[in-house]
Design a protein around this motif. Structure first.
Motif, PDB file in Angstrom:
ATOM      1  N   PRO A 155       0.836  -1.209   0.000  1.00 26.02           N
ATOM      2  CA  PRO A 155       0.000   0.000   0.000  1.00 26.02           C
ATOM      3  C   PRO A 155       0.869   1.257   0.000  1.00 26.02           C
ATOM      4  O   PRO A 155       1.907   1.311   0.672  1.00 26.02           O
ATOM      5  CB  PRO A 155      -0.810  -0.125   1.298  1.00 26.02           C
ATOM      6  N   THR A 156       0.440   2.247  -0.734  1.00 26.03           N
ATOM      7  CA  THR A 156       1.262   3.447  -0.913  1.00 26.03           C
ATOM      8  C   THR A 156       1.598   4.125   0.404  1.00 26.03           C
ATOM      9  O   THR A 156       2.731   4.566   0.625  1.00 26.03           O
ATOM     10  CB  THR A 156       0.543   4.427  -1.850  1.00 26.03           C
ATOM     11  N   ALA A 157       0.638   4.214   1.322  1.00 23.38           N
ATOM     12  CA  ALA A 157       0.901   4.876   2.607  1.00 23.38           C
ATOM     13  C   ALA A 157       2.006   4.169   3.379  1.00 23.38           C
ATOM     14  O   ALA A 157       2.874   4.818   3.998  1.00 23.38           O
ATOM     15  CB  ALA A 157      -0.381   4.916   3.435  1.00 23.38           C
ATOM     16  N   HIS A 158       2.009   2.840   3.346  1.00 18.73           N
ATOM     17  CA  HIS A 158       3.046   2.080   4.052  1.00 18.73           C
ATOM     18  C   HIS A 158       4.400   2.220   3.353  1.00 18.73           C
ATOM     19  O   HIS A 158       5.449   2.228   4.007  1.00 18.73           O
ATOM     20  CB  HIS A 158       2.644   0.616   4.147  1.00 18.73           C
ATOM     21  N   ILE A 163       9.932   4.628   3.636  1.00 20.98           N
ATOM     22  CA  ILE A 163      10.971   5.517   3.106  1.00 20.98           C
ATOM     23  C   ILE A 163      11.439   6.476   4.197  1.00 20.98           C
ATOM     24  O   ILE A 163      12.641   6.721   4.366  1.00 20.98           O
ATOM     25  CB  ILE A 163      10.439   6.287   1.885  1.00 20.98           C
ATOM     26  N   HIS A 164      10.491   7.016   4.959  1.00 20.71           N
ATOM     27  CA  HIS A 164      10.854   7.927   6.055  1.00 20.71           C
ATOM     28  C   HIS A 164      11.741   7.213   7.076  1.00 20.71           C
ATOM     29  O   HIS A 164      12.724   7.781   7.574  1.00 20.71           O
ATOM     30  CB  HIS A 164       9.591   8.453   6.739  1.00 20.71           C
ATOM     31  N   ARG A 165      11.413   5.954   7.384  1.00 17.96           N
ATOM     32  CA  ARG A 165      12.179   5.216   8.395  1.00 17.96           C
ATOM     33  C   ARG A 165      13.561   4.807   7.889  1.00 17.96           C
ATOM     34  O   ARG A 165      14.542   4.853   8.623  1.00 17.96           O
ATOM     35  CB  ARG A 165      11.408   3.976   8.838  1.00 17.96           C
ATOM     36  N   SER A 166      13.629   4.390   6.646  1.00 17.62           N
ATOM     37  CA  SER A 166      14.872   3.827   6.122  1.00 17.62           C
ATOM     38  C   SER A 166      15.849   4.866   5.601  1.00 17.62           C
ATOM     39  O   SER A 166      17.054   4.632   5.547  1.00 17.62           O
ATOM     40  CB  SER A 166      14.558   2.827   5.005  1.00 17.62           C
ATOM     41  N   THR A 189       3.624   9.406  -7.423  1.00 22.19           N
ATOM     42  CA  THR A 189       3.351  10.774  -6.985  1.00 22.19           C
ATOM     43  C   THR A 189       3.606  10.946  -5.495  1.00 22.19           C
ATOM     44  O   THR A 189       4.202  11.945  -5.063  1.00 22.19           O
ATOM     45  CB  THR A 189       1.898  11.146  -7.315  1.00 22.19           C
ATOM     46  N   ALA A 190       3.179   9.971  -4.692  1.00 27.28           N
ATOM     47  CA  ALA A 190       3.339  10.080  -3.236  1.00 27.28           C
ATOM     48  C   ALA A 190       4.807  10.019  -2.832  1.00 27.28           C
ATOM     49  O   ALA A 190       5.252  10.770  -1.946  1.00 27.28           O
ATOM     50  CB  ALA A 190       2.553   8.969  -2.546  1.00 27.28           C
ATOM     51  N   VAL A 191       5.564   9.129  -3.446  1.00 26.45           N
ATOM     52  CA  VAL A 191       6.988   9.019  -3.109  1.00 26.45           C
ATOM     53  C   VAL A 191       7.731  10.280  -3.529  1.00 26.45           C
ATOM     54  O   VAL A 191       8.572  10.814  -2.790  1.00 26.45           O
ATOM     55  CB  VAL A 191       7.595   7.768  -3.777  1.00 26.45           C
TER      56      VAL A 191
END
Length: 369
Positions: A155-158, A163-166, A189-191
């Motif tokens: 899922p895009t949100a996950h 990405i924020h964590r890694s 788009t989200a990334v």
């Protein structure tokens, strides 16, 4: 037992077990030989023999990346071809894929002395063909990258949270089916919105990468080696800030994609009912036959929606051509698809783009014997 170590790029010294390094022509010839051996093991669902084949190939001097892509990857491609040709059942295909996945896990690994950087590799939401992404992740690890592999249907949100964590410097997204292009667009788009560039790959984006460009990806690669080469060549371009981004899909303003996607279930149900009235033979179908017919119609509607999303009739005609080949291999005439297309077009009389796409597909099927 001896070992040789180096940066991990195919064509350069690579850590492997046993024997001297093979020259390029020898590698290609040997890869085919080992691919045939692995195919025999996979075809008979013999996991132990499959693991032995990989161990022996490495002992013979085949590079780990060659084993990964030209032996295991080639066998997996053949699995798909054989299933489409009706020479493997669904159960056989699943067993073969599971064995290949476990064989990949058994490949030797070594943490690189220095890392080229952090990358995230994932399949877009709804995409369950995970092995191509797995092959890419393992190729990148062999070449010295620190890879977070997230697997299928992310899922895009996950994905964004990971990405924020890694702290990944780039994301590699995989999609095999064009029906995954809308969620792929959302993920791209989200990334990019968090400042991370996106490389995409997989058959969904077209053999020439056309849909990667139309959906605004920062890079595209046709296969794992090309993707690894591109990432090694330098950082991907930084995404444009959202306020500078241009709407690359102005055709969506007509709402045809949205309406077809939202009404997919009712379109399938109504088409099935009309088919039964038009084709009396369907009245004698058992439950399984009715279910299969509904599944085929659902796929047709899904691929129609995907074609509308990217404004490319080839997405639809490519699926129809492939489906016709699969049906023919199973003794079902390809022209059996035509009545369903006619009835679907009748229901979409107010959708000019959808009707044009269906017309193109019908014309393509009409050329088949």
């Amino acid at each position: 037992m001896t070992t040789t170590s180096a940066p991990g790029r195919d064509g350069e010294p690579i850590r492997h077990r046993g024997g001297a390094r093979l020259a390029a022509p020898e590698r290609a010839e040997q890869a085919v030989e080992w691919m045939d051996k692995l195919w025999t093991a996979v075809r008979t669902a013999d996991e132990y023999s499959a693991l032995d084949v990989i161990d022996n190939a490495l002992e013979a001097g085949l590079a780990a990346e060659t084993v990964l892509l030209d032996v295991i990857g080639a066998v997996q491609h053949k699995v798909g071809v054989e299933w489409a040709a009706n020479r493997m059942s669904v159960a056989d295909e699943h067993a073969a894929t599971a064995i290949n996945d476990r064989v990949i896990a058994a490949l030797p690994r070594q943490r690189p002395a220095t890392s080229r950087g952090k990358l995230t590799v994932a399949c877009v939401d709804k995409e369950w063909h995970a092995l191509p992404a797995r092959l890419l992740a393992e190729t990148l690890r062999l070449r010295g990258w620190q890879v977070g592999y997230l697997g299928a249907q992310v899922p895009t949100a996950h994905l964004v949270s990971q990405i924020h964590r890694s702290g990944a410097t780039a994301v590699c997204l995989s999609a095999a089916l064009p029906t995954r292009l809308p969620p792929a667009h959302a993920a791209i788009t989200a990334v990019q919105a968090v400042g991370t560039p996106v490389m995409v790959g997989g058959l969904a984006f077209g053999t020439d990468g056309r849909h990667a460009r139309s959906l605004g990806a920062d890079a595209w690669a046709p296969e794992a080696r090309a993707a690894a080469d591109r990432l090694a060549a330098g950082p991907l371009p930084r995404p444009r800030p959202p306020h500078q981004a241009v709407d690359d899909l102005p055709h969506l303003a007509d709402q045809e994609y949205t309406m077809v996607a939202r009404s997919a279930r009712s379109l399938v149900r109504e088409t099935s009912q009309r088919l039964e009235r038009r084709l009396p033979a369907m009245r004698s179908y058992d439950d399984e036959q009715r279910e299969r017919t509904a599944e085929d119609l659902a796929h047709i509607v899904d691929f129609l929606a995907a074609a509308l999303y990217v404004d490319d009739a080839d997405v639809f005609t490519g699926f129809l051509t492939w489906t016709a080949e699969v049906l023919t291999a199973r003794g079902v005439p390809a022209h059996s698809l035509l009545p369903g297309l006619d009835l679907l077009e009748e229901q979409l009389h107010d959708f000019p783009r959808a009707r044009a796409v269906i017309g193109t597909g019908r014309a393509e099927l009409a050329t088949r014997p």
